[in-house]
Design a protein around this motif. Structure first.
Motif, mmCIF file in Angstrom:
data_model
loop_
_atom_site.group_PDB
_atom_site.id
_atom_site.type_symbol
_atom_site.label_atom_id
_atom_site.label_comp_id
_atom_site.label_asym_id
_atom_site.label_seq_id
_atom_site.Cartn_x
_atom_site.Cartn_y
_atom_site.Cartn_z
ATOM 1 N N SER A 90 -39.880 24.202 -28.379
ATOM 2 C CA SER A 90 -39.986 23.251 -29.493
ATOM 3 C C SER A 90 -40.161 23.955 -30.837
ATOM 4 C CB SER A 90 -41.156 22.294 -29.240
ATOM 5 O OG SER A 90 -42.363 23.033 -29.163
ATOM 6 N N ASN A 91 -39.997 25.264 -30.880
ATOM 7 C CA ASN A 91 -40.140 25.992 -32.145
ATOM 8 C C ASN A 91 -38.887 25.853 -32.996
ATOM 9 O OD1 ASN A 91 -42.715 27.023 -31.546
ATOM 10 N ND2 ASN A 91 -41.810 28.623 -30.307
ATOM 11 N N ASP A 144 -47.035 29.741 -33.079
ATOM 12 C CA ASP A 144 -48.447 30.066 -32.959
ATOM 13 C C ASP A 144 -48.641 30.809 -31.652
ATOM 14 O OD1 ASP A 144 -50.252 29.454 -34.923
ATOM 15 O OD2 ASP A 144 -50.592 27.398 -34.272
ATOM 16 N N GLY A 145 -49.529 31.773 -31.626
ATOM 17 C CA GLY A 145 -49.849 32.436 -30.374
ATOM 18 C C GLY A 145 -48.919 33.574 -30.025
ATOM 19 N N ALA A 146 -48.803 33.807 -28.726
ATOM 20 C CA ALA A 146 -48.027 34.939 -28.214
ATOM 21 C C ALA A 146 -46.536 34.771 -28.512
ATOM 22 C CB ALA A 146 -48.239 35.079 -26.706
ATOM 23 N N VAL A 147 -45.848 35.893 -28.639
ATOM 24 C CA VAL A 147 -44.401 35.915 -28.878
ATOM 25 C C VAL A 147 -43.701 35.941 -27.521
ATOM 26 C CG1 VAL A 147 -42.526 37.347 -29.756
ATOM 27 C CG2 VAL A 147 -44.565 36.981 -31.145
ATOM 28 N N ASN A 148 -42.765 35.022 -27.337
ATOM 29 C CA ASN A 148 -42.030 34.882 -26.086
ATOM 30 C C ASN A 148 -40.874 35.886 -26.061
ATOM 31 O OD1 ASN A 148 -40.280 33.929 -24.015
ATOM 32 N ND2 ASN A 148 -41.055 31.852 -24.280
ATOM 33 N N VAL A 149 -40.744 36.651 -24.994
ATOM 34 C CA VAL A 149 -39.659 37.645 -24.907
ATOM 35 C C VAL A 149 -38.283 36.994 -24.898
ATOM 36 C CG1 VAL A 149 -41.093 39.412 -23.811
ATOM 37 C CG2 VAL A 149 -39.774 37.844 -22.373
ATOM 38 N N LYS A 150 -38.193 35.715 -24.529
ATOM 39 C CA LYS A 150 -36.903 35.014 -24.560
ATOM 40 C C LYS A 150 -36.410 34.824 -25.989
ATOM 41 C CE LYS A 150 -36.655 32.805 -20.106
ATOM 42 N NZ LYS A 150 -36.234 31.590 -19.421
ATOM 43 N N TRP A 151 -37.319 34.822 -26.971
ATOM 44 C CA TRP A 151 -36.916 34.710 -28.377
ATOM 45 C C TRP A 151 -36.097 35.922 -28.808
ATOM 46 C CZ3 TRP A 151 -42.359 33.424 -30.719
ATOM 47 C CH2 TRP A 151 -42.790 32.184 -30.242
ATOM 48 N N LEU A 204 -42.742 43.366 -28.817
ATOM 49 C CA LEU A 204 -43.955 44.152 -29.067
ATOM 50 C C LEU A 204 -43.996 44.731 -30.481
ATOM 51 C CD1 LEU A 204 -44.358 45.889 -25.614
ATOM 52 C CD2 LEU A 204 -45.993 44.318 -26.689
ATOM 53 N N ALA A 205 -42.855 44.865 -31.121
ATOM 54 C CA ALA A 205 -42.828 45.347 -32.504
ATOM 55 C C ALA A 205 -43.341 44.277 -33.466
ATOM 56 C CB ALA A 205 -41.412 45.763 -32.899
ATOM 57 N N VAL A 206 -43.321 43.010 -33.046
ATOM 58 C CA VAL A 206 -43.738 41.899 -33.894
ATOM 59 C C VAL A 206 -45.219 41.588 -33.736
ATOM 60 C CG1 VAL A 206 -43.438 39.398 -34.240
ATOM 61 C CG2 VAL A 206 -41.450 40.865 -33.936
ATOM 62 N N THR A 207 -45.747 41.741 -32.536
ATOM 63 C CA THR A 207 -47.103 41.265 -32.252
ATOM 64 C C THR A 207 -47.773 42.108 -31.178
ATOM 65 O OG1 THR A 207 -48.368 39.292 -31.623
ATOM 66 C CG2 THR A 207 -46.304 39.667 -30.469
ATOM 67 N N THR A 208 -49.034 41.878 -30.999
ATOM 68 C CA THR A 208 -49.769 42.566 -29.938
ATOM 69 C C THR A 208 -49.971 41.663 -28.725
ATOM 70 O OG1 THR A 208 -51.872 41.899 -30.920
ATOM 71 C CG2 THR A 208 -50.993 44.065 -31.539
ATOM 72 N N SER A 209 -49.358 40.474 -28.736
ATOM 73 C CA SER A 209 -49.493 39.553 -27.617
ATOM 74 C C SER A 209 -48.124 38.962 -27.295
ATOM 75 C CB SER A 209 -50.485 38.437 -27.975
ATOM 76 O OG SER A 209 -50.643 37.559 -26.885
ATOM 77 N N ILE A 210 -47.588 39.328 -26.117
ATOM 78 C CA ILE A 210 -46.287 38.784 -25.715
ATOM 79 C C ILE A 210 -46.435 37.949 -24.451
ATOM 80 C CG2 ILE A 210 -44.967 40.631 -26.824
ATOM 81 C CD1 ILE A 210 -44.343 41.685 -23.965
ATOM 82 N N PHE A 211 -45.586 36.932 -24.367
ATOM 83 C CA PHE A 211 -45.553 36.020 -23.233
ATOM 84 C C PHE A 211 -44.235 36.227 -22.493
ATOM 85 C CE2 PHE A 211 -44.150 31.835 -21.583
ATOM 86 C CZ PHE A 211 -45.134 31.653 -20.627
ATOM 87 N N ILE A 212 -44.324 36.361 -21.167
ATOM 88 C CA ILE A 212 -43.126 36.523 -20.334
ATOM 89 C C ILE A 212 -43.077 35.335 -19.375
ATOM 90 C CG2 ILE A 212 -41.866 38.009 -18.743
ATOM 91 C CD1 ILE A 212 -43.444 40.387 -19.878
ATOM 92 N N PRO A 213 -42.135 34.399 -19.611
ATOM 93 C CA PRO A 213 -42.025 33.221 -18.732
ATOM 94 C C PRO A 213 -41.636 33.622 -17.309
ATOM 95 C CG PRO A 213 -40.775 32.889 -20.761
ATOM 96 C CD PRO A 213 -41.169 34.345 -20.710
ATOM 97 N N ASN A 214 -41.767 32.687 -16.396
ATOM 98 C CA ASN A 214 -41.357 32.937 -15.015
ATOM 99 C C ASN A 214 -39.906 33.404 -14.969
ATOM 100 O OD1 ASN A 214 -43.816 32.284 -13.891
ATOM 101 N ND2 ASN A 214 -43.247 30.179 -13.437
#
Length: 191
Positions: A69-70, A103-110, A128-138
């Motif tokens: 939804s971003n 908001d929050g972790a950066v999704n690797v799918k982005w 990882l170059a953008v943030t210190t928190s990444i999200f990896i979906p299933n």
């Protein structure tokens, strides 16, 4: 009874419409200048229009679910480098970038990771170059390069690599890679 509708155009100017304006038809609004939708990041880069807000339905193909939804907002003065995920530069432009609102972790799918067993080392490195928190979906994510977490990234504090579920997010390492190298304390890899 008179009611008003206030809208912002692509330049951030307020447009006010009253019932009488709509009844007379003397105002025409191009809704595409306010909010638009486009299929992929490649199509966004080729766009010649710059609506203030745009929803990209997918990264590689329409509706592939990369952005959820971003949405992206146009920043007409930005000259930030295109990072293929959260900052997108249109071809042929010098200034102006679309910036992903999140908001929050950066999704690797982005950044183009798919999760279908295809190689995605670069997508994870870009996230990882953008943030210190990444999200990896299933999904299954194949890494054929070593991802070294060090330097400036780690000077920001702890790094979190967050999987969607314990058994659904799978990182596979191929070739001669050592996978993820953690070169400083304060890093968590969690699911």
């Amino acid at each position: 009874m008179s009611s008003k509708l206030k809208l912002l155009n692509q330049h951030g100017d307020t447009i006010t419409l009253e019932n009488s304006d709509l009844a007379r038809g003397d105002r025409v609004i191009d809704a595409g200048k306010l909010m638009a939708s486009i299929d992929t990041i490649s199509a966004l880069r080729l766009s010649t229009e710059t609506p203030s807000t745009i929803y990209v339905t997918g990264y590689h193909t329409a509706n592939d679910g990369a952005f959820g939804s971003n949405f992206f907002k146009w920043n007409s003065t930005s000259v930030e480098a295109d990072n293929s995920g959260t900052v997108i530069k249109l071809f042929g432009t010098t200034a102006g970038r679309y910036e992903l609102q999140y908001d929050g972790a950066v999704n690797v799918k982005w950044f183009g990771a798919v999760g279908d067993g295809s190689e995605c080392s670069d997508s994870i490195i870009q996230a990882l170059a953008v943030t210190t928190s990444i999200f990896i979906p299933n999904g299954v994510y194949v890494l054929n390069k070593e991802i070294v977490l060090e330097g400036e990234l780690l000077s920001k504090g702890s790094v979190s690599v967050i999987g969607e579920t314990k058994t659904g997010t799978v990182l596979e390492f191929s070739g001669d890679t050592n996978g993820l190298s953690l070169l400083k304390r304060g890093i968590s890899i969690s699911q």
